[in-house]
Design an enzyme around this catalytic site. Structure first.
Site, PDB file in Angstrom:
ATOM      1  CG  ASP A  60      11.116 -19.691  11.164  1.00 38.40           C
ATOM      2  OD1 ASP A  60      11.943 -19.971  12.062  1.00 38.40           O
ATOM      3  OD2 ASP A  60       9.926 -19.442  11.398  1.00 38.40           O
ATOM      4  CD  GLU A 198      13.650 -20.772  20.424  1.00 33.78           C
ATOM      5  OE1 GLU A 198      13.130 -21.348  19.441  1.00 33.78           O
ATOM      6  OE2 GLU A 198      14.235 -19.680  20.329  1.00 33.78           O
TER       7      GLU A 198
HETATM    8  O1  KIV Z   1      14.311 -21.448  13.086  1.00 32.75           O
HETATM    9  C1  KIV Z   1      15.089 -22.030  13.856  1.00 32.75           C
HETATM   10  O2  KIV Z   1      16.308 -21.948  13.743  1.00 32.75           O
HETATM   11  C2  KIV Z   1      14.511 -22.831  14.924  1.00 32.75           C
HETATM   12  C3  KIV Z   1      15.444 -23.387  15.957  1.00 32.75           C
HETATM   13  C4  KIV Z   1      15.805 -22.345  16.918  1.00 32.75           C
HETATM   14  C5  KIV Z   1      14.888 -24.582  16.603  1.00 32.75           C
HETATM   15  O3  KIV Z   1      13.331 -22.990  14.980  1.00 32.75           O
END
Ligand code: KIV
Length: 300
Positions: A60, A198
């Site tokens: 997202d 993260e």
């Molecule tokens: O939305 C995204 O790109 C993510 C990654 C940072 C894992 O959730």
């Protein structure tokens, strides 16, 4: 119609084999790092395919990197499905994970299952990802029980960044690090096949990874995770919004794109483009006849 499922058999031993959940688990067991990247459309997925990544996430984050929203919060399920379906068309072998957007799964198990099913049926994703522990672990369990593989996501969870005090590293006190651990274990217990860490301290990730049976993919979680993920636009220097500390740049593609388009604009204005090699020809006699026809029609 045969009841035997279609199994794609590689044409040669050199042909890359599609990534599956057992192969991903095997990679953790063997200590082989897993390479994951985001992609949001056909060309970025083709790049991921050609580069040999293992897992593609239609994150997202695409809300910000390709749709221009200020955060991941506003993106809709329909917008995510369009991005995911385009990425699907550009991929053959990587596992394709679709990110469930904010507000599309938290309400109830039924809502979570229905949204996850759309990612599988309409966009062709292999799995979905959701953020946080707590009730999200319950939603993950419900989706897994409905037959859809789920990837978890703990630490900095951008969908709820406001509640976390902003886009900042998580788990930097013993209490908060234990919360990350409980969330990760709850998601594993719910049946998630993998989990993203993260923006947590490398030492916290290092302590947790051996305690988890499922592959842990890190982004800003140090080198001890079973794999790494980066946002495509951060990795290649396409997005010029805020770039987090953990996003290493492997290219400056936006600068190259701007330079290319600026050269084009200059050549259009100076009439250097198009050159003879970009134009189509017509037989001399046909041209003469055409010009006579034009003259006649102008006279008549
Ligand atoms: O939305 C995204 O790109 C993510 C990654 C940072 C894992 O959730």
């Amino acid at each position: 119609m045969s009841a035997t499922p279609h199994v794609s058999i590689p044409q040669s031993l050199d042909e890359p084999v599609p990534m599956t959940l057992p192969r991903l688990a095997e990679k953790k067991r063997l200590g082989e790092p897993i390479a994951m990247v985001t992609a949001y459309d056909y060309p970025s997925a083709q790049v991921a395919q050609a580069a040999g990544v293992d897992v593609v996430l239609v994150g997202d984050s695409g809300a910000m990197t390709v749709l221009g929203y200020a955060s991941t919060v506003p993106v809709s399920v329909d917008e995510m499905l369009m991005l995911a379906a385009a990425a699907r068309r550009g991929l053959k072998t990587p596992l394709l994970v679709g990110d469930l957007p904010f507000g599309s799964y938290e309400g109830s198990d039924e809502q979570a299952i229905a949204t996850a099913q759309r990612f599988i049926k309409e966009a062709g994703c292999d799995a979905v990802k959701l953020e946080r522990g707590g009730t999200s672990a319950e939603r993950a369990r419900a989706i897994v029980q409905a037959g859809i593989p789920v990837m978890g996501h703990v630490g900095l969870t951008p969908q709820t960044a406001t509640a976390l005090g902003g886009y900042r590293a998580q788990g930097r006190t013993a209490e908060r690090a234990l919360q990350v651990a409980y969330d990760a274990l709850a998601l594993q217990g719910a049946g998630c096949f993998s989990i993203v860490f993260e923006a947590i301290p490398a030492a916290v990730a290092e302590a947790l990874v051996p305690r988890l049976e499922i592959p842990v993919i890190g982004i800003g979680a140090g080198p001890a995770t079973d794999g790494q993920v980066l946002v495509f636009h951060d990795l290649l220097g396409i997005y010029d919004g805020h770039t987090p500390r953990f996003a290493k740049r492997y290219g400056e593609i936006k600068a190259q794109m701007v330079a290319g388009v600026a050269d084009y604009v200059t050549e259009v204005r100076s009439r250097a483009f198009p050159g003879p090699e970009h134009a189509y020809s017509i037989d001399e006699q046909e041209l003469e006849q055409f010009n006579r026809g034009l003259a006649l029609s102008a006279a008549g």
